[in-house]
Design a protein around this motif. Structure first.
Motif, PDB file in Angstrom:
ATOM      1  N   UNK A  35       9.350   2.818   2.264  1.00  0.00           N
ATOM      2  CA  UNK A  35       8.735   3.968   1.587  1.00  0.00           C
ATOM      3  C   UNK A  35       7.467   3.622   0.808  1.00  0.00           C
ATOM      4  N   UNK A  36       7.083   2.365   0.843  1.00  0.00           N
ATOM      5  CA  UNK A  36       5.888   1.986   0.093  1.00  0.00           C
ATOM      6  C   UNK A  36       4.624   2.307   0.897  1.00  0.00           C
ATOM      7  N   UNK A  37       3.557   2.667   0.191  1.00  0.00           N
ATOM      8  CA  UNK A  37       2.259   2.896   0.825  1.00  0.00           C
ATOM      9  C   UNK A  37       1.291   1.832   0.298  1.00  0.00           C
ATOM     10  N   UNK A  38       0.881   0.939   1.205  1.00  0.00           N
ATOM     11  CA  UNK A  38      -0.041  -0.131   0.841  1.00  0.00           C
ATOM     12  C   UNK A  38      -1.382   0.172   1.485  1.00  0.00           C
ATOM     13  N   UNK A  39      -2.413   0.246   0.681  1.00  0.00           N
ATOM     14  CA  UNK A  39      -3.761   0.439   1.210  1.00  0.00           C
ATOM     15  C   UNK A  39      -4.488  -0.902   1.163  1.00  0.00           C
ATOM     16  N   UNK A  40      -5.031  -1.298   2.315  1.00  0.00           N
ATOM     17  CA  UNK A  40      -5.741  -2.569   2.425  1.00  0.00           C
ATOM     18  C   UNK A  40      -7.237  -2.269   2.437  1.00  0.00           C
ATOM     19  N   UNK A  41      -7.950  -2.892   1.511  1.00  0.00           N
ATOM     20  CA  UNK A  41      -9.399  -2.709   1.445  1.00  0.00           C
ATOM     21  C   UNK A  41     -10.069  -4.076   1.483  1.00  0.00           C
ATOM     22  N   UNK A 191       2.930  10.184   3.382  1.00  0.00           N
ATOM     23  CA  UNK A 191       3.239   9.263   2.284  1.00  0.00           C
ATOM     24  C   UNK A 191       4.238   9.909   1.331  1.00  0.00           C
ATOM     25  N   UNK A 192       4.018  11.192   1.034  1.00  0.00           N
ATOM     26  CA  UNK A 192       4.915  11.895   0.105  1.00  0.00           C
ATOM     27  C   UNK A 192       6.302  12.052   0.676  1.00  0.00           C
ATOM     28  N   UNK A 193       6.370  12.165   2.026  1.00  0.00           N
ATOM     29  CA  UNK A 193       7.678  12.308   2.671  1.00  0.00           C
ATOM     30  C   UNK A 193       8.416  10.978   2.754  1.00  0.00           C
ATOM     31  N   UNK A 194       7.778   9.901   2.308  1.00  0.00           N
ATOM     32  CA  UNK A 194       8.499   8.630   2.234  1.00  0.00           C
ATOM     33  C   UNK A 194       8.275   7.693   3.393  1.00  0.00           C
ATOM     34  N   UNK A 195       7.268   7.972   4.217  1.00  0.00           N
ATOM     35  CA  UNK A 195       6.958   7.043   5.310  1.00  0.00           C
ATOM     36  C   UNK A 195       6.445   5.720   4.723  1.00  0.00           C
ATOM     37  N   UNK A 196       6.890   4.632   5.283  1.00  0.00           N
ATOM     38  CA  UNK A 196       6.347   3.320   4.934  1.00  0.00           C
ATOM     39  C   UNK A 196       5.005   3.189   5.646  1.00  0.00           C
ATOM     40  N   UNK A 197       3.948   2.906   4.897  1.00  0.00           N
ATOM     41  CA  UNK A 197       2.610   2.933   5.493  1.00  0.00           C
ATOM     42  C   UNK A 197       1.754   1.749   5.043  1.00  0.00           C
ATOM     43  N   UNK A 198       1.004   1.225   5.997  1.00  0.00           N
ATOM     44  CA  UNK A 198      -0.057   0.259   5.700  1.00  0.00           C
ATOM     45  C   UNK A 198      -1.341   0.894   6.202  1.00  0.00           C
ATOM     46  N   UNK A 199      -2.277   1.112   5.301  1.00  0.00           N
ATOM     47  CA  UNK A 199      -3.485   1.864   5.632  1.00  0.00           C
ATOM     48  C   UNK A 199      -4.731   1.051   5.306  1.00  0.00           C
ATOM     49  N   UNK A 211      -1.904   5.499  -2.653  1.00  0.00           N
ATOM     50  CA  UNK A 211      -1.362   4.134  -2.554  1.00  0.00           C
ATOM     51  C   UNK A 211      -0.378   3.848  -3.683  1.00  0.00           C
ATOM     52  N   UNK A 212       0.663   3.104  -3.348  1.00  0.00           N
ATOM     53  CA  UNK A 212       1.491   2.500  -4.385  1.00  0.00           C
ATOM     54  C   UNK A 212       0.840   1.199  -4.838  1.00  0.00           C
ATOM     55  N   UNK A 213       0.146   0.568  -3.874  1.00  0.00           N
ATOM     56  CA  UNK A 213      -0.446  -0.739  -4.150  1.00  0.00           C
ATOM     57  C   UNK A 213      -1.695  -0.872  -3.306  1.00  0.00           C
ATOM     58  N   UNK A 223      -6.966 -11.561  -1.838  1.00  0.00           N
ATOM     59  CA  UNK A 223      -7.577 -12.094  -3.054  1.00  0.00           C
ATOM     60  C   UNK A 223      -6.908 -11.490  -4.283  1.00  0.00           C
ATOM     61  N   UNK A 224      -6.454 -10.244  -4.128  1.00  0.00           N
ATOM     62  CA  UNK A 224      -5.961  -9.533  -5.297  1.00  0.00           C
ATOM     63  C   UNK A 224      -5.108  -8.365  -4.825  1.00  0.00           C
ATOM     64  N   UNK A 225      -4.050  -8.039  -5.535  1.00  0.00           N
ATOM     65  CA  UNK A 225      -3.309  -6.808  -5.233  1.00  0.00           C
ATOM     66  C   UNK A 225      -2.766  -6.217  -6.512  1.00  0.00           C
ATOM     67  N   UNK A 226      -2.820  -4.891  -6.591  1.00  0.00           N
ATOM     68  CA  UNK A 226      -2.460  -4.218  -7.837  1.00  0.00           C
ATOM     69  C   UNK A 226      -2.240  -2.735  -7.560  1.00  0.00           C
ATOM     70  N   UNK A 227      -1.552  -2.041  -8.468  1.00  0.00           N
ATOM     71  CA  UNK A 227      -1.500  -0.571  -8.353  1.00  0.00           C
ATOM     72  C   UNK A 227      -2.924  -0.025  -8.404  1.00  0.00           C
ATOM     73  N   UNK A 228      -3.159   1.116  -7.748  1.00  0.00           N
ATOM     74  CA  UNK A 228      -4.551   1.567  -7.603  1.00  0.00           C
ATOM     75  C   UNK A 228      -5.311   1.732  -8.915  1.00  0.00           C
ATOM     76  N   UNK A 229      -4.690   2.305  -9.929  1.00  0.00           N
ATOM     77  CA  UNK A 229      -5.444   2.526 -11.166  1.00  0.00           C
ATOM     78  C   UNK A 229      -5.945   1.199 -11.721  1.00  0.00           C
ATOM     79  N   UNK A 230      -5.065   0.210 -11.681  1.00  0.00           N
ATOM     80  CA  UNK A 230      -5.433  -1.106 -12.195  1.00  0.00           C
ATOM     81  C   UNK A 230      -6.528  -1.744 -11.336  1.00  0.00           C
ATOM     82  N   UNK A 231      -6.360  -1.643 -10.013  1.00  0.00           N
ATOM     83  CA  UNK A 231      -7.344  -2.272  -9.130  1.00  0.00           C
ATOM     84  C   UNK A 231      -8.719  -1.641  -9.307  1.00  0.00           C
ATOM     85  N   UNK A 232      -8.767  -0.305  -9.344  1.00  0.00           N
ATOM     86  CA  UNK A 232     -10.074   0.350  -9.409  1.00  0.00           C
ATOM     87  C   UNK A 232     -10.695   0.287 -10.808  1.00  0.00           C
TER      88      UNK A 232
END
Ligand code: ADP
Ligand code: MG
Length: 248
Positions: A35-41, A191-199, A211-213, A223-232
């Motif tokens: 159920x986690x949504x991970x966004x890779x940038x 994502x809201x429906x709980x799909x596990x996603x890597x984006x 994103x959850x992360x 190099x770094x991973x964090x919840x979005x608010x913290x990362x941005x």
């Protein structure tokens, strides 16, 4: 949480990959929970696509381990086909079968791989096309749809295999700007429906919202991973700071 609940849906351990002299994935460790949504940038060429493609074995790795739902990736044959069904993938290019209707595109794999009956496959496909907002296009061919509609059809096609995880590799990069939102909306609902996603995406607004992360890659490394608010708002590394300065 029990130990079983804590088991990641996707898990990479010490993953290494080279293309010739290029060390494209360097000792990658990544767990994605159910159920986690991970966004890779990250910058172009940092290894994001290779990472995604490794997870359904479109690329093979040199060393390390990749597991989906606890199972090591199978090497070939029917088990690999099953894995590819369980790991839905949506690319920048829509990859729909041009000479088939949208409905056929969504039913083909369930008929063949999941051995669904024709009626069941059609019913499921219509439900999915409804969900992504293009049920009225079921009998059209891909070329008759806009880019945004085609990408939503590609998402419906992946969902028809009832994947355990969905990988998106820059799904909106080839779209005209006015069509980006409709595809991101579908992804946000998933994502809201709980799909596990890597984006993998350059859509930082989506990353912040959905994103959850956020995982930041550069030159083959996480190099770094964090919840979005913290990362941005307060990226920890100079590399992430300079990347964000270039895209925001
Ligand atoms: P990203 O998706 O972050 O832009 P990629 O994973 O596509 O990065 O590529 C990472 C690096 O690997 C780039 O330098 C790219 O040129 C190289 N690369 C990707 N695929 C191949 C390949 N099949 N053969 C050789 N080099 C490749
Ligand atoms: Mg890429």
């Amino acid at each position: 949480m029990t130990a079983v609940d804590a088991r990641p849906m996707v898990s990479l351990r010490a993953v290494d990959k080279h293309f010739g002299d290029l060390h494209v994935l360097q000792n990658i460790d990544l767990d994605v929970a159910e159920r986690e949504v991970v966004v890779v940038v990250g910058p172009s060429g940092s290894g994001k696509s290779t990472l995604c493609r490794s997870i359904n074995r479109l690329e093979t790795i040199d060393s390390g381990e990749i597991r989906v739902d606890g199972e090591l990736l199978p090497e070939e044959g029917a088990p690999l086909a099953k894995l590819r069904a369980e790991v839905g993938m949506v690319f920048q290019s829509f990859n729909l079968f041009a000479h088939r209707t949208i409905l056929d595109n969504v039913t083909l794999a369930p008929l063949k791989v999941r051995k669904l009956g024709k009626d069941a496959a059609r019913a499921q496909a219509m439900e999915l096309l409804e969900r992504v907002g293009i049920a009225d296009k079921a009998h059209s061919h891909p070329a008759q749809l806009s880019g945004g509609q085609q990408q939503r059809a590609a998402i419906a096609r992946a969902l028809a295999m009832q994947p355990k995880v969905m990988l998106f590799d820059e799904p909106t990069s080839a779209l005209d700007p006015e069509m980006v939102g409709e595809v991101l909306d579908v992804m946000t609902s998933l994502a809201k429906e709980g799909m596990t996603m890597i984006v993998v995406t350059h859509e930082m607004g989506f990353a912040r919202r959905a994103a959850d992360r956020v995982v930041f890659m550069d030159r083959g490394q996480i190099v770094e991973q964090a919840p979005p608010a913290q990362f941005f708002d307060s990226p920890a590394t100079a590399r992430a700071q300079s990347f964000l300065a270039s895209v925001l």
